[in-house]
Design a protein around this motif. Sequence first.
Motif, PDB file in Angstrom:
ATOM      1  N   GLY A 149       0.788  -1.232   0.000  1.00 55.52           N
ATOM      2  CA  GLY A 149       0.000   0.000   0.000  1.00 55.52           C
ATOM      3  C   GLY A 149       0.819   1.280   0.000  1.00 55.52           C
ATOM      4  O   GLY A 149       0.315   2.347  -0.390  1.00 55.52           O
ATOM      5  N   ILE A 150       2.076   1.215   0.447  1.00 48.50           N
ATOM      6  CA  ILE A 150       2.907   2.428   0.492  1.00 48.50           C
ATOM      7  C   ILE A 150       4.256   2.103  -0.102  1.00 48.50           C
ATOM      8  O   ILE A 150       4.694   0.943  -0.094  1.00 48.50           O
ATOM      9  CB  ILE A 150       3.072   2.941   1.935  1.00 48.50           C
ATOM     10  N   PRO A 151       4.977   3.137  -0.553  1.00 51.28           N
ATOM     11  CA  PRO A 151       6.306   2.895  -1.095  1.00 51.28           C
ATOM     12  C   PRO A 151       7.337   2.705   0.020  1.00 51.28           C
ATOM     13  O   PRO A 151       7.100   3.033   1.191  1.00 51.28           O
ATOM     14  CB  PRO A 151       6.586   4.156  -1.912  1.00 51.28           C
ATOM     15  N   ARG A 152       8.528   2.202  -0.332  1.00 51.45           N
ATOM     16  CA  ARG A 152       9.586   1.965   0.654  1.00 51.45           C
ATOM     17  C   ARG A 152      10.069   3.287   1.258  1.00 51.45           C
ATOM     18  O   ARG A 152      10.448   3.333   2.427  1.00 51.45           O
ATOM     19  CB  ARG A 152      10.750   1.221   0.012  1.00 51.45           C
ATOM     20  N   GLY A 153      10.081   4.363   0.512  1.00 52.43           N
ATOM     21  CA  GLY A 153      10.534   5.647   1.033  1.00 52.43           C
ATOM     22  C   GLY A 153       9.743   6.099   2.229  1.00 52.43           C
ATOM     23  O   GLY A 153      10.293   6.611   3.211  1.00 52.43           O
ATOM     24  N   GLN A 154       8.408   5.907   2.185  1.00 53.70           N
ATOM     25  CA  GLN A 154       7.582   6.287   3.336  1.00 53.70           C
ATOM     26  C   GLN A 154       7.894   5.412   4.541  1.00 53.70           C
ATOM     27  O   GLN A 154       7.905   5.878   5.676  1.00 53.70           O
ATOM     28  CB  GLN A 154       6.103   6.192   2.943  1.00 53.70           C
ATOM     29  N   LEU A 155       8.160   4.141   4.314  1.00 46.74           N
ATOM     30  CA  LEU A 155       8.514   3.242   5.420  1.00 46.74           C
ATOM     31  C   LEU A 155       9.844   3.655   6.041  1.00 46.74           C
ATOM     32  O   LEU A 155       9.986   3.647   7.287  1.00 46.74           O
ATOM     33  CB  LEU A 155       8.583   1.797   4.910  1.00 46.74           C
ATOM     34  N   ASP A 156      10.776   4.035   5.205  1.00 46.01           N
ATOM     35  CA  ASP A 156      12.076   4.479   5.740  1.00 46.01           C
ATOM     36  C   ASP A 156      11.918   5.745   6.582  1.00 46.01           C
ATOM     37  O   ASP A 156      12.564   5.909   7.621  1.00 46.01           O
ATOM     38  CB  ASP A 156      13.047   4.719   4.591  1.00 46.01           C
ATOM     39  N   ASP A 157      11.060   6.656   6.139  1.00 47.53           N
ATOM     40  CA  ASP A 157      10.822   7.875   6.929  1.00 47.53           C
ATOM     41  C   ASP A 157      10.202   7.541   8.286  1.00 47.53           C
ATOM     42  O   ASP A 157      10.565   8.131   9.319  1.00 47.53           O
ATOM     43  CB  ASP A 157       9.899   8.818   6.151  1.00 47.53           C
ATOM     44  N   SER A 158       9.298   6.602   8.303  1.00 44.56           N
ATOM     45  CA  SER A 158       8.669   6.203   9.580  1.00 44.56           C
ATOM     46  C   SER A 158       9.699   5.586  10.526  1.00 44.56           C
ATOM     47  O   SER A 158       9.683   5.833  11.741  1.00 44.56           O
ATOM     48  CB  SER A 158       7.531   5.217   9.308  1.00 44.56           C
ATOM     49  N   ARG A 159      10.563   4.746   9.968  1.00 39.09           N
ATOM     50  CA  ARG A 159      11.601   4.133  10.811  1.00 39.09           C
ATOM     51  C   ARG A 159      12.562   5.192  11.373  1.00 39.09           C
ATOM     52  O   ARG A 159      12.944   5.149  12.552  1.00 39.09           O
ATOM     53  CB  ARG A 159      12.359   3.099   9.993  1.00 39.09           C
ATOM     54  N   ALA A 160      12.954   6.157  10.555  1.00 45.71           N
ATOM     55  CA  ALA A 160      13.858   7.211  11.009  1.00 45.71           C
ATOM     56  C   ALA A 160      13.202   8.073  12.083  1.00 45.71           C
ATOM     57  O   ALA A 160      13.834   8.451  13.083  1.00 45.71           O
ATOM     58  CB  ALA A 160      14.280   8.078   9.820  1.00 45.71           C
ATOM     59  N   ASN A 161      11.919   8.369  11.900  1.00 40.88           N
ATOM     60  CA  ASN A 161      11.206   9.180  12.887  1.00 40.88           C
ATOM     61  C   ASN A 161      11.081   8.449  14.221  1.00 40.88           C
ATOM     62  O   ASN A 161      11.241   9.028  15.294  1.00 40.88           O
ATOM     63  CB  ASN A 161       9.824   9.542  12.343  1.00 40.88           C
ATOM     64  N   ALA A 162      10.815   7.153  14.160  1.00 37.10           N
ATOM     65  CA  ALA A 162      10.705   6.361  15.398  1.00 37.10           C
ATOM     66  C   ALA A 162      12.039   6.305  16.125  1.00 37.10           C
ATOM     67  O   ALA A 162      12.112   6.405  17.364  1.00 37.10           O
ATOM     68  CB  ALA A 162      10.205   4.961  15.065  1.00 37.10           C
ATOM     69  N   ALA A 163      13.129   6.134  15.364  1.00 35.15           N
ATOM     70  CA  ALA A 163      14.449   6.088  15.995  1.00 35.15           C
ATOM     71  C   ALA A 163      14.823   7.437  16.603  1.00 35.15           C
ATOM     72  O   ALA A 163      15.406   7.519  17.696  1.00 35.15           O
ATOM     73  CB  ALA A 163      15.490   5.674  14.966  1.00 35.15           C
ATOM     74  N   SER A 164      14.470   8.538  15.913  1.00 33.85           N
ATOM     75  CA  SER A 164      14.807   9.881  16.415  1.00 33.85           C
ATOM     76  C   SER A 164      14.056  10.191  17.704  1.00 33.85           C
ATOM     77  O   SER A 164      14.643  10.715  18.669  1.00 33.85           O
ATOM     78  CB  SER A 164      14.470  10.911  15.333  1.00 33.85           C
ATOM     79  N   THR A 165      12.780   9.901  17.739  1.00 35.20           N
ATOM     80  CA  THR A 165      12.000  10.189  18.957  1.00 35.20           C
ATOM     81  C   THR A 165      12.447   9.307  20.125  1.00 35.20           C
ATOM     82  O   THR A 165      12.460   9.747  21.284  1.00 35.20           O
ATOM     83  CB  THR A 165      10.506   9.983  18.684  1.00 35.20           C
ATOM     84  N   ALA A 166      12.842   8.081  19.833  1.00 34.95           N
ATOM     85  CA  ALA A 166      13.340   7.209  20.906  1.00 34.95           C
ATOM     86  C   ALA A 166      14.666   7.741  21.468  1.00 34.95           C
ATOM     87  O   ALA A 166      14.903   7.709  22.688  1.00 34.95           O
ATOM     88  CB  ALA A 166      13.505   5.782  20.378  1.00 34.95           C
ATOM     89  N   ALA A 167      15.528   8.236  20.572  1.00 29.72           N
ATOM     90  CA  ALA A 167      16.802   8.819  21.031  1.00 29.72           C
ATOM     91  C   ALA A 167      16.566  10.074  21.862  1.00 29.72           C
ATOM     92  O   ALA A 167      17.261  10.326  22.854  1.00 29.72           O
ATOM     93  CB  ALA A 167      17.679   9.135  19.817  1.00 29.72           C
ATOM     94  N   GLN A 168      15.569  10.884  21.489  1.00 31.01           N
ATOM     95  CA  GLN A 168      15.258  12.083  22.258  1.00 31.01           C
ATOM     96  C   GLN A 168      14.762  11.727  23.659  1.00 31.01           C
ATOM     97  O   GLN A 168      15.083  12.414  24.631  1.00 31.01           O
ATOM     98  CB  GLN A 168      14.198  12.903  21.506  1.00 31.01           C
ATOM     99  N   VAL A 169      14.019  10.656  23.756  1.00 32.96           N
ATOM    100  CA  VAL A 169      13.553  10.198  25.079  1.00 32.96           C
ATOM    101  C   VAL A 169      14.736   9.823  25.955  1.00 32.96           C
ATOM    102  O   VAL A 169      14.813  10.206  27.140  1.00 32.96           O
ATOM    103  CB  VAL A 169      12.581   9.010  24.917  1.00 32.96           C
TER     104      VAL A 169
END
Length: 317
Positions: free
Chosen positions: A133-153
């Motif tokens: 349903g979505i391209p790989r680029g959108q999945l990569d953005d979601s993974r990067a956002n999850a990693a960034s917010t976890a690092a900020q925590v």
Amino acid sequence: MNRVWTGLALCAASALTACSRHEAPAWQGYVEGEYVYLSSSQSGTLTQLDVQRGQTIAAGTSVFGLDSVNETAARDEAQHQLAVAQSQLADIQTGKRPPEVHVTEAQLAQAIANAHKAALQLTRDEAQFSAGGIPRGQLDDSRANAASTAAQVRELQNQVTVAKLPGRTAQLAAQAAQVEAARAALAQAQWRLDQKRVAAPHAGLVYDTLFRVGEWVQAGNPVVQMLPPQNVKVRFFVAQTVVGTLAPGRGVTIHCDGCRADIPATITWISNSVEYTPPVIYSNENRQKFIFMVEAHPSADDAMKLHPGQPVEVRLR
């Protein structure tokens, strides 16, 4: 009859001679006082003179005071400096203030919420990507956002922990040294202030006052001259034929004109050398001219009956 009177006269003369031979010898001397000169280690104007000449005072009695405006101000400044140093040390020991910690904790809560939201979005995107349903680029953005917010925590969690910790060991030691330096400066300022008021170290007679109120007194200059009773002594002189029979601790009696009774005293010092040597050649005929100085101390109560310079007569007890 004349022979009888002559015999009686000879007997009387013999009796008087015998009495005079048994009478204790008397030595001439005088009263000496070792004065105590009270002064201050600081200079200043004499603002208070609490004693008068001829007054008998007790130990610890306030004697005089100098102006202390500068010294009082310096003491107050040192007290404030110590309070500041102590407050800074306490602040370092307790870490950041509670409001500052609360701000970081609020930021952490927000970061946790963002990380949770990013993790949910990553889960949905991974499911959508598997279904095509979505391209790989959108999945990569979601993974990067999850990693960034976890690092900020994790970063904010560490900031909260650090905010609650006291200062570093070296910083604490440096500030503790500042506190001790401020405490020493306060002690020094207090000592200077205390030096502006002088009290009697011993009980005794105020023999003289050397300054008047309003006069400038240089540091070290005596303001009051005192005579403690234990510093009153008698000096007398004995011939060299007698000095060998005397020793410290030997009791003597002091007689002075106007004294109601003789005053007991104790020999405390005997000179080791002839005090006065006449300009003659040493010989058996002239040795009796050599005299030695001897000192004797009366009790503290009896010392107040004597006056420096007063001539006295001393006899052995």
